[in-house]
Design a protein around this motif. Sequence first.
Motif, PDB file in Angstrom:
ATOM      1  N   GLN A 193       0.852  -1.179   0.000  1.00  0.00           N
ATOM      2  CA  GLN A 193       0.000   0.000   0.000  1.00  0.00           C
ATOM      3  C   GLN A 193       0.901   1.247   0.000  1.00  0.00           C
ATOM      4  OE1 GLN A 193      -3.670  -0.296   2.637  1.00  0.00           O
ATOM      5  NE2 GLN A 193      -2.302  -1.774   3.620  1.00  0.00           N
ATOM      6  N   PRO A 194       0.343   2.424  -0.233  1.00  0.00           N
ATOM      7  CA  PRO A 194       1.161   3.632  -0.154  1.00  0.00           C
ATOM      8  C   PRO A 194       1.735   3.842   1.245  1.00  0.00           C
ATOM      9  CG  PRO A 194      -0.863   4.068  -1.343  1.00  0.00           C
ATOM     10  CD  PRO A 194      -1.012   2.701  -0.734  1.00  0.00           C
ATOM     11  N   CYS A 195       2.874   4.508   1.298  1.00  0.00           N
ATOM     12  CA  CYS A 195       3.588   4.732   2.553  1.00  0.00           C
ATOM     13  C   CYS A 195       4.106   6.167   2.560  1.00  0.00           C
ATOM     14  CB  CYS A 195       4.758   3.745   2.652  1.00  0.00           C
ATOM     15  SG  CYS A 195       5.790   3.915   4.118  1.00  0.00           S
ATOM     16  N   LEU A 196       3.826   6.903   3.630  1.00  0.00           N
ATOM     17  CA  LEU A 196       4.343   8.262   3.778  1.00  0.00           C
ATOM     18  C   LEU A 196       5.737   8.189   4.388  1.00  0.00           C
ATOM     19  CD1 LEU A 196       3.654  11.376   3.634  1.00  0.00           C
ATOM     20  CD2 LEU A 196       3.154  11.184   6.065  1.00  0.00           C
ATOM     21  N   VAL A 197       6.717   8.775   3.698  1.00  0.00           N
ATOM     22  CA  VAL A 197       8.112   8.742   4.139  1.00  0.00           C
ATOM     23  C   VAL A 197       8.560  10.177   4.405  1.00  0.00           C
ATOM     24  CG1 VAL A 197      10.440   7.931   3.587  1.00  0.00           C
ATOM     25  CG2 VAL A 197       8.451   6.756   2.622  1.00  0.00           C
ATOM     26  N   ASN A 198       9.171  10.412   5.561  1.00  0.00           N
ATOM     27  CA  ASN A 198       9.631  11.761   5.870  1.00  0.00           C
ATOM     28  C   ASN A 198      10.854  11.690   6.777  1.00  0.00           C
ATOM     29  OD1 ASN A 198       9.653  14.520   5.630  1.00  0.00           O
ATOM     30  ND2 ASN A 198       7.887  14.885   6.928  1.00  0.00           N
ATOM     31  N   PHE A 199      11.397  12.873   7.085  1.00  0.00           N
ATOM     32  CA  PHE A 199      12.609  12.942   7.895  1.00  0.00           C
ATOM     33  C   PHE A 199      12.589  14.195   8.749  1.00  0.00           C
ATOM     34  CE2 PHE A 199      13.510  15.593   4.268  1.00  0.00           C
ATOM     35  CZ  PHE A 199      14.349  16.587   4.723  1.00  0.00           C
ATOM     36  N   GLY A 200      13.486  14.229   9.716  1.00  0.00           N
ATOM     37  CA  GLY A 200      13.751  15.425  10.509  1.00  0.00           C
ATOM     38  C   GLY A 200      15.248  15.546  10.693  1.00  0.00           C
ATOM     39  N   VAL A 201      15.744  16.775  10.790  1.00  0.00           N
ATOM     40  CA  VAL A 201      17.181  17.007  10.919  1.00  0.00           C
ATOM     41  C   VAL A 201      17.457  17.844  12.159  1.00  0.00           C
ATOM     42  CG1 VAL A 201      19.227  18.044   9.881  1.00  0.00           C
ATOM     43  CG2 VAL A 201      17.565  16.909   8.440  1.00  0.00           C
ATOM     44  N   LYS A 202      18.463  17.450  12.906  1.00  0.00           N
ATOM     45  CA  LYS A 202      19.022  18.273  13.965  1.00  0.00           C
ATOM     46  C   LYS A 202      20.445  18.611  13.544  1.00  0.00           C
ATOM     47  CE  LYS A 202      19.841  18.568  18.952  1.00  0.00           C
ATOM     48  NZ  LYS A 202      19.746  17.848  20.259  1.00  0.00           N
ATOM     49  N   ALA A 203      20.653  19.856  13.110  1.00  0.00           N
ATOM     50  CA  ALA A 203      21.936  20.253  12.537  1.00  0.00           C
ATOM     51  C   ALA A 203      22.882  20.760  13.613  1.00  0.00           C
ATOM     52  CB  ALA A 203      21.722  21.331  11.472  1.00  0.00           C
ATOM     53  N   GLY A 204      24.174  20.580  13.359  1.00  0.00           N
ATOM     54  CA  GLY A 204      25.214  21.042  14.263  1.00  0.00           C
ATOM     55  C   GLY A 204      26.571  20.760  13.653  1.00  0.00           C
TER      56      GLY A 204
END
Length: 493
Positions: A193-204
């Motif tokens: 089935q469809p799948c929502l793919v995402n990300f988050g970044v903590k930069a440093g």
Amino acid sequence: MQTLPSSSSTATFDMDDWRSGYRSQPNEYDYEIDNIDGTIPPALTGTLFRNGPGLLEVAGHPVHHPFDGDGMITSIAISQGKAYFRNRYVRTAGYVKEQAAGKPLYRGVFGTQKPGGPWANAFDLRLKNIANTNVIYWGGKLLALWEAAEPHRLNPNTLETLGLDYLDGVLRPGEAFSAHPRIDPSCALTNHQPCLVNFGVKAGLSSTITLYEFDPKGRLARTHRHNIPGFAFLHDFAITPNYYIFFQNPVSFNPVPYLAGIKGAAECIQFNDKQPTRAIIIPRDGTSPIQTIDLQACFVFHHANAFETDGKLYLDSICYQEFPDLKGAENYLEADFNRIPEGQLWRFELDLATQTSQATCLIERGCEFPDLNPNHVGRPYRYLYIGVADCATGNAPLQAILKRDLTSGQEEIWSFGPRGFAGEPIFVPHPQGTAEDDGWILGLFYNAESRCSELAILDAQQITQGPVATLRLPHHIPYGLHGDFTQDLVMTW
């Protein structure tokens, strides 16, 4: 990757026309659209959601850059040849406080400062979640997205703000969730089935990327996180069935002007053309090793699509020769397009076995905001739709939609110029269609002659024929950023 010379544009637009689209829209509307040229296709049913900065000033204090403006959601529901318009501001905590106070209370990431000069801004590191970049309907939730913080949940029918949404405990308070999710049309993890793919970044000094995958009901199916060396400015990414692909731009961050209250955080980014852009390839299984491949220096905000074939990865991306900032202009309304580099579409061939790459420019004309048939995300595809400048060379505002046949190289263009200014085109597949380009292109554009906005509906198979329907609004919508069309939500009125 070879470097293409950037030439001055042959202006096909008037700067005052372009500027007039950057007016705040303080009003919120609900009405059936009754000014329609042509006929809305009967098979086109669903809701177009768009997000973008709607307030470009706070109590008379203008923002330095539109990316600092408070988010306003627009919806156009289409059913049985009719359409209904609605817009609402996202009632973020910062928006509510500033409206009550009648003055700016927060600094903006892109240079907007509080009144009072450096003394009033120094060491104030609070961020206002402006919820102004994208909006997506998934798992029964309508979410307004801003990449540096949590989503806001909205009522999909009224656009009323329901509050911050932590995705059923997946996110912690303050944790970032990107404004550029991808939908895998068929994922083995979710029974194809469809799948929502995402990300988050903590930069440093080193950066952490957290990956998320959600099933159609919004339940978390997989998550993992990875540390990468160096400061990571990651606005977007691409997926294939087996990989997440990021481009780590060759930039550094000098926090001193930001801490001193002189500049916004994004104004402290420095592009280094002596360093490579780095492709970061993360296996979606979360256990196989990450690979990196160096590319020639370029700056990327947005990717069009990626796919796997013959043991290689291919990634189509909008590349700039350097970070496209305002080049010293006092504010965005005084931007000199001849000094700011244009985006161009490049295809990168990444060989994981040899860790080498090749690159080819596919579209030299200034372009941004690519879209394609959603059933081909992460897969080989033939047709790409993208906003482009009306002039063939140099940089200029987007005024046209280009269809590129990636197999034959053929291009077709429909322009709203010289007084129309375009945004992100949205491809909507025909519900009974079988061909990849069988569907419609929805383009919300600003008409400087009427000083109002219009929604153009084009036949995606023959865009040079012009809109099959144009929905004329009695007011303007400030230039927006991203949006989504959902055929799963059919509203009645």
